[in-house]
Design an enzyme around this catalytic site. Structure first.
Site, mmCIF file in Angstrom:
data_model
loop_
_atom_site.group_PDB
_atom_site.id
_atom_site.type_symbol
_atom_site.label_atom_id
_atom_site.label_comp_id
_atom_site.label_asym_id
_atom_site.label_seq_id
_atom_site.Cartn_x
_atom_site.Cartn_y
_atom_site.Cartn_z
ATOM 1 N N SER A 155 -8.878 7.762 1.877
ATOM 2 C CA SER A 155 -7.706 7.286 2.598
ATOM 3 C C SER A 155 -7.050 8.433 3.363
ATOM 4 C CB SER A 155 -6.751 6.602 1.619
ATOM 5 O OG SER A 155 -5.760 5.863 2.292
ATOM 6 N N ASP A 250 -10.430 -4.267 4.655
ATOM 7 C CA ASP A 250 -9.587 -3.089 4.854
ATOM 8 C C ASP A 250 -9.097 -3.071 6.296
ATOM 9 O OD1 ASP A 250 -8.353 -0.611 4.921
ATOM 10 O OD2 ASP A 250 -10.053 0.494 4.105
ATOM 11 N N HIS A 280 -9.508 -1.555 0.273
ATOM 12 C CA HIS A 280 -9.021 -0.184 0.345
ATOM 13 C C HIS A 280 -8.532 0.251 -1.040
ATOM 14 C CE1 HIS A 280 -7.511 3.150 2.859
ATOM 15 N NE2 HIS A 280 -6.574 3.269 1.932
#
Length: 314
Positions: A155, A250, A280
């Site tokens: 991320s 995502d 995610h």
């Protein structure tokens, strides 16, 4: 955009966190966000056996902005050095929330893993998080200069890892041999297909994602720098080989797919791992979600392939 439904095990695990927050991210303090991530991390690893690593030490790196805490995982016979940068929207997360993941990276790739506790927003705006990531990478490269050096992250940490590779290319060092990007934030195109398709999710609404990106990448310093978001780079030529893990459900998916295409067009070898049933954040679910556990194994297999192809300096 994705005909494969979310894995029911993921839905069940997230349900253990309780109902989604009804407060916009802009109204949540950094301390509240960090505490929420610590609680979620405890849920994700509940009942999981610790991953054994030969030696683990907490140390400090001397950076341009002061001392940078790092946790170093050392196997008996290392094959590479991996700098790991945690996710958390540049505002939350840390060495402890990602300890399960970094231990597994060290065990499954037999690598020295340097997990970096970089400075975060709002106390330390860009470029502080990025500068810490870069300084820690330079330090990590000195640990075992005879071994390949990889930058990795999930991320927001994947964003930092990609940008570290960019700056290392531009400034001729430290030597980065490969990059491992797990659902990274690549650009701020909020009108992309995946943003529109998945922006209505209760756990992370599009408005919250926009807030995090704007806080990090829209400051005067960030807008003037090529190292805030890797998708802003004019050229991707000359970057090290990459593994990019993309989750099917995502909001960042479209930008990650586009980034992989740009890398390939620039002549950079890229391995894309696409997990259509995952969301995610799945790397943290691996201790309790079988599909995420399998995805983690595929990821470390891909990293091992990269290490095997990388010989480091002559």
């Amino acid at each position: 955009m994705n005909e494969t439904p979310i894995d029911p095990d993921v839905i069940a695990l997230q349900a253990e966190l309780g109902p989604p927050a009804s407060i916009p991210a802009a109204d949540v303090t950094a301390d509240q966000l960090r505490e929420g991530m610590r609680r979620a991390s405890a849920v994700y690893r509940r009942g999981a056996d610790p991953v054994a690593v030969h030696r683990v030490t907490d140390e400090f790196v001397r950076g341009g902005g002061g001392k940078i805490p790092v946790r170093v995982y050392r196997p008996e016979t290392p094959t590479s050095v991996i700098v790991y940068l945690h996710g958390g929207a540049w505002r939350a997360g840390g060495i402890d929330t990602h300890d399960v993941a970094t231990r597994r990276f060290s065990r499954d790739t037999r690598s020295v893993v340097v997990s970096v506790d970089y400075r975060m927003l709002p106390e330390h705006p860009f470029p502080a998080p990025f500068d810490d990531a870069y300084d820690a990478t330079a330090w990590a490269g000195s640990l075992r200069p005879d071994l390949p050096l990889l930058v990795a992250g999930d991320s927001a940490g994947g964003t930092l890892a990609a940008c570290v590779a960019l700056r290392a290319r531009d400034e001729d060092g430290p030597r980065v041999d490969a990059q491992v990007l797990v659902y990274p934030g690549v650009d701020d195109d909020f009108g992309s297909p995946s943003m529109l398709a998945f922006g209505g999710g209760p756990r992370m609404p599009l408005a919250d994602l926009e807030f995090f990106f704007r806080q990090y990448a829209w400051t005067e310093a960030a807008l003037a720098s090529p190292y805030a978001l890797p998708g802003r780079a004019a050229s991707l030529a000359g970057l090290p080989p990459a593994v990019i893990a993309i989750a099917g459900h995502d909001m960042l998916r479209s930008s990650e797919e586009a980034f992989a295409r740009r890398l390939r067009d620039a002549g950079v070898p890229v391995t894309v791992q696409f997990d259509p049933e995952l969301v995610h954040g799945w790397i943290e679910f691996a201790p309790r979600v079988p599909s995420a556990d399998r995805a983690f194994s595929r990821l470390t297999d891909a990293v091992n392939d990269l290490i095997g192809l990388t010989t480091g300096p002559a």
